[in-house]
Write a protein that holds these residues in place. Sequence first.
Motif, PDB file in Angstrom:
ATOM      1  N   PHE A   1       0.887  -1.169   0.000  1.00  0.00           N
ATOM      2  CA  PHE A   1       0.000   0.000   0.000  1.00  0.00           C
ATOM      3  C   PHE A   1       0.923   1.217   0.000  1.00  0.00           C
ATOM      4  N   PRO A   2       1.357   1.701  -1.173  1.00  0.00           N
ATOM      5  CA  PRO A   2       2.407   2.732  -1.210  1.00  0.00           C
ATOM      6  C   PRO A   2       1.894   4.112  -0.780  1.00  0.00           C
ATOM      7  N   MET A   3       2.437   4.604   0.301  1.00  0.00           N
ATOM      8  CA  MET A   3       2.129   5.948   0.767  1.00  0.00           C
ATOM      9  C   MET A   3       3.422   6.746   0.812  1.00  0.00           C
ATOM     10  N   LYS A   4       3.346   8.017   0.549  1.00  0.00           N
ATOM     11  CA  LYS A   4       4.552   8.845   0.604  1.00  0.00           C
ATOM     12  C   LYS A   4       4.300  10.064   1.477  1.00  0.00           C
ATOM     13  N   PRO A   5       5.311  10.510   2.210  1.00  0.00           N
ATOM     14  CA  PRO A   5       5.131  11.672   3.079  1.00  0.00           C
ATOM     15  C   PRO A   5       4.699  12.901   2.284  1.00  0.00           C
ATOM     16  N   MET A   6       3.773  13.636   2.822  1.00  0.00           N
ATOM     17  CA  MET A   6       3.334  14.884   2.203  1.00  0.00           C
ATOM     18  C   MET A   6       2.741  15.761   3.295  1.00  0.00           C
ATOM     19  N   SER A   7       3.065  17.019   3.284  1.00  0.00           N
ATOM     20  CA  SER A   7       2.606  17.937   4.331  1.00  0.00           C
ATOM     21  C   SER A   7       1.334  18.657   3.897  1.00  0.00           C
ATOM     22  N   ALA A   8       0.460  18.860   4.858  1.00  0.00           N
ATOM     23  CA  ALA A   8      -0.755  19.644   4.627  1.00  0.00           C
ATOM     24  C   ALA A   8      -1.088  20.370   5.917  1.00  0.00           C
ATOM     25  N   ASP A   9      -1.683  21.517   5.783  1.00  0.00           N
ATOM     26  CA  ASP A   9      -2.024  22.317   6.957  1.00  0.00           C
ATOM     27  C   ASP A   9      -3.258  21.759   7.652  1.00  0.00           C
ATOM     28  N   ILE A  10      -3.164  21.628   8.960  1.00  0.00           N
ATOM     29  CA  ILE A  10      -4.298  21.265   9.805  1.00  0.00           C
ATOM     30  C   ILE A  10      -4.610  22.476  10.664  1.00  0.00           C
ATOM     31  N   GLY A  11      -5.791  23.028  10.493  1.00  0.00           N
ATOM     32  CA  GLY A  11      -6.127  24.256  11.193  1.00  0.00           C
ATOM     33  C   GLY A  11      -6.686  23.997  12.582  1.00  0.00           C
ATOM     34  N   ASN A  12      -6.290  24.822  13.541  1.00  0.00           N
ATOM     35  CA  ASN A  12      -6.896  24.795  14.867  1.00  0.00           C
ATOM     36  C   ASN A  12      -8.193  25.591  14.810  1.00  0.00           C
ATOM     37  N   VAL A  13      -9.255  25.043  15.395  1.00  0.00           N
ATOM     38  CA  VAL A  13     -10.560  25.704  15.363  1.00  0.00           C
ATOM     39  C   VAL A  13     -10.914  26.172  16.768  1.00  0.00           C
ATOM     40  N   GLU A  14     -11.158  27.453  16.913  1.00  0.00           N
ATOM     41  CA  GLU A  14     -11.582  28.004  18.197  1.00  0.00           C
ATOM     42  C   GLU A  14     -13.107  27.942  18.265  1.00  0.00           C
ATOM     43  N   LEU A  15     -13.605  27.110  19.135  1.00  0.00           N
ATOM     44  CA  LEU A  15     -15.043  26.860  19.193  1.00  0.00           C
ATOM     45  C   LEU A  15     -15.731  27.672  20.277  1.00  0.00           C
ATOM     46  N   ARG A  16     -16.963  28.059  19.986  1.00  0.00           N
ATOM     47  CA  ARG A  16     -17.850  28.603  21.012  1.00  0.00           C
ATOM     48  C   ARG A  16     -18.766  27.466  21.439  1.00  0.00           C
ATOM     49  N   ASP A  17     -18.397  26.797  22.516  1.00  0.00           N
ATOM     50  CA  ASP A  17     -19.162  25.658  23.021  1.00  0.00           C
ATOM     51  C   ASP A  17     -20.232  26.183  23.960  1.00  0.00           C
ATOM     52  N   SER A  18     -21.475  26.123  23.515  1.00  0.00           N
ATOM     53  CA  SER A  18     -22.581  26.655  24.315  1.00  0.00           C
ATOM     54  C   SER A  18     -23.439  25.514  24.839  1.00  0.00           C
ATOM     55  N   VAL A  19     -23.660  25.486  26.150  1.00  0.00           N
ATOM     56  CA  VAL A  19     -24.619  24.553  26.721  1.00  0.00           C
ATOM     57  C   VAL A  19     -25.997  25.173  26.509  1.00  0.00           C
ATOM     58  N   ILE A  20     -26.758  24.629  25.548  1.00  0.00           N
ATOM     59  CA  ILE A  20     -28.060  25.195  25.219  1.00  0.00           C
ATOM     60  C   ILE A  20     -29.004  25.063  26.406  1.00  0.00           C
ATOM     61  N   CYS A  21     -28.960  23.897  27.023  1.00  0.00           N
ATOM     62  CA  CYS A  21     -29.844  23.640  28.155  1.00  0.00           C
ATOM     63  C   CYS A  21     -29.316  22.416  28.894  1.00  0.00           C
ATOM     64  N   GLY A  22     -29.794  22.215  30.108  1.00  0.00           N
ATOM     65  CA  GLY A  22     -29.362  21.062  30.886  1.00  0.00           C
ATOM     66  C   GLY A  22     -28.176  21.386  31.767  1.00  0.00           C
ATOM     67  N   GLU A  23     -27.474  20.348  32.176  1.00  0.00           N
ATOM     68  CA  GLU A  23     -26.412  20.475  33.169  1.00  0.00           C
ATOM     69  C   GLU A  23     -25.110  20.996  32.559  1.00  0.00           C
ATOM     70  N   GLN A  24     -24.405  21.802  33.341  1.00  0.00           N
ATOM     71  CA  GLN A  24     -23.109  22.341  32.930  1.00  0.00           C
ATOM     72  C   GLN A  24     -22.023  21.733  33.798  1.00  0.00           C
ATOM     73  N   TRP A  25     -21.083  21.061  33.160  1.00  0.00           N
ATOM     74  CA  TRP A  25     -19.959  20.450  33.869  1.00  0.00           C
ATOM     75  C   TRP A  25     -18.677  21.202  33.542  1.00  0.00           C
ATOM     76  N   PRO A  26     -17.818  21.415  34.528  1.00  0.00           N
ATOM     77  CA  PRO A  26     -16.544  22.089  34.241  1.00  0.00           C
ATOM     78  C   PRO A  26     -15.624  21.208  33.407  1.00  0.00           C
ATOM     79  N   CYS A  27     -14.800  21.829  32.588  1.00  0.00           N
ATOM     80  CA  CYS A  27     -13.830  21.119  31.749  1.00  0.00           C
ATOM     81  C   CYS A  27     -12.603  21.999  31.586  1.00  0.00           C
ATOM     82  N   ILE A  28     -11.415  21.440  31.811  1.00  0.00           N
ATOM     83  CA  ILE A  28     -10.150  22.178  31.642  1.00  0.00           C
ATOM     84  C   ILE A  28      -9.649  21.968  30.221  1.00  0.00           C
ATOM     85  N   ILE A  29      -9.405  23.066  29.500  1.00  0.00           N
ATOM     86  CA  ILE A  29      -8.844  22.999  28.149  1.00  0.00           C
ATOM     87  C   ILE A  29      -7.334  23.148  28.184  1.00  0.00           C
ATOM     88  N   SER A  30      -6.847  24.068  29.005  1.00  0.00           N
ATOM     89  CA  SER A  30      -5.397  24.299  29.062  1.00  0.00           C
ATOM     90  C   SER A  30      -4.995  24.776  30.454  1.00  0.00           C
TER      91      SER A  30
END
Length: 536
Positions: free
Chosen positions: A425-454
């Motif tokens: 299965f011949p594969m060869k190295p090749m570079s491509a950009d992977i973008g970081n996505v800054e998300l707005r994570d909104s709890v629409i309703c229900g319980e809110q649990w804390p989460c550490i990102i960094s």
Amino acid sequence: MKLKNEFFILFALLLIASVFSPAQELWAHLYQEFQFEDPLPDHFRNTISPFSAGGYLGAFQSRGCYCIYFFRIDIHGNVIWARKFDNIDEGEVFDIGEGKIGLIGSHIFGLPSIGTWLMTFDENGNIISQEFNDSIIFSTARKVLGDNYYVLSGRSSVAFARLNPETGVFTHSKNYFFSDSGDYFVSDGNLFLNDDGVLIGGVGIGMPANITLTVIKVDYEGNLIWAKSYEAADGSIMSPSSDGGFFLFTWANSLFSDSTLWKIDAKGEILWQEKLRFPDFPEISGVYINGIRELTDGTILIDGFIGIDYSDYSGDDMSGQKFIAALDSAGQPLWCRVYKEFASYFPSHQSRETLLETEDSIILISIAPMVFYEDKSFSPEIISLDKSGYSHEQCPQAISIQMEAVPTYFGVCDELVAAYDVEIFPMKPMSADIGNVELRDSVICGEQWPCIISVQKKTNPFRLKLTGWNFEKGSKVYINGVKAGKVVFKGTDDLNRTKLVVNGSGLKSKLPKGQSVCITVKNPDGRESDCFYFTR
């Protein structure tokens, strides 16, 4: 006096338990930075699956942007990180194991070239390897138990291959072709493993009216056990069952008439076929199923939407609405919930894992039309429901309607499938950009649990800066289970992320240099985040 004190302590514990019970964890998250502006909503693909490093891996995809978004969330639906890759038309993200992530996808319609990408990432979404092959097209991968063997699928063919986890390179062992004529497409909804082999389904594309679904079963060495063809009309979705067979959903046309749920045994024979419809709404053409999941108690759970020509959708009736239904082992409906003000009314084409079962809940991944949020694009959402299909009491509630199953009859016959040995299965190295996505994570309703990102270390004076979701005034920080210094709540940023600063004279001693420690945040209501592992 002692008895009186013990009574008050017991009463207080019972009160806390009644207010905060992990068994009742229900929530709904909307990820607003993923907004797709796709005029063809049936080209959405979305999956959610458990991750070996904890939590879940999710992915959203649309041909409208020729891209794939993939992300990691904790068990409470909070996003830990998200990435975007712009050079994939069809693909998926999968768990390699030991905290490593694989991404495989085909580049068919765009430039600079046609071919297949294979990438690996660590548990934090950082690139380990990138490979490309410009002569083959695979867009799906399933890991076979042991020895890093995978089944790869794409247009026209299926291959057995072994992955070297250190280099991220595959080598072939066998390749299968479903038909000598016509283009067969093996979607990510039609490939899975069971106890004694692998089941793979391929649907003909661009063929005459009588389109069939071809299903093959192979053992873990790649040897063919059987091959069958089923009258599948315009399309199909498959899902494994606990008896070694599978469930099959087929439909007839774009309005999803003759929508049929099948049960197939481990030998490929039909056990039952049921056409699903809504007797109280005879004008509805049919149903479309995005996902099928057999629960641990044997209940069959399906999620989808009520069939409609969505170009004329007005939102005034049941047509086009999202639903979840439960059926017994014979395919007879137990209940059906319609989410008229909640979740997606558009199909997620070729979806596979849209439903997950936890000990106490069902997790559903969907695409939410942003018309509900004064926007005409689409954003993903993940919803936690109880096992009767109801959301948190603060959320829009489902409507219960009657679903019925009517026996129907389609045929099955044996099929010839060609198999070839392939050395490499011949594969060869090749570079491509992977973008970081800054998300707005909104709890629409229900319980809110804390989460550490960094977690960031700051000096002069020595302190820690924590960024994450749903921290509150009065939150406490723990290091390896021991409360850490003074905690100051620093508010919320533009993306809805919350921030804490931890300081104090004994903080540095709790963070031995070069050693990984578990940092958690506990809110005043007792809800505590998962561990964030930090090394000073």
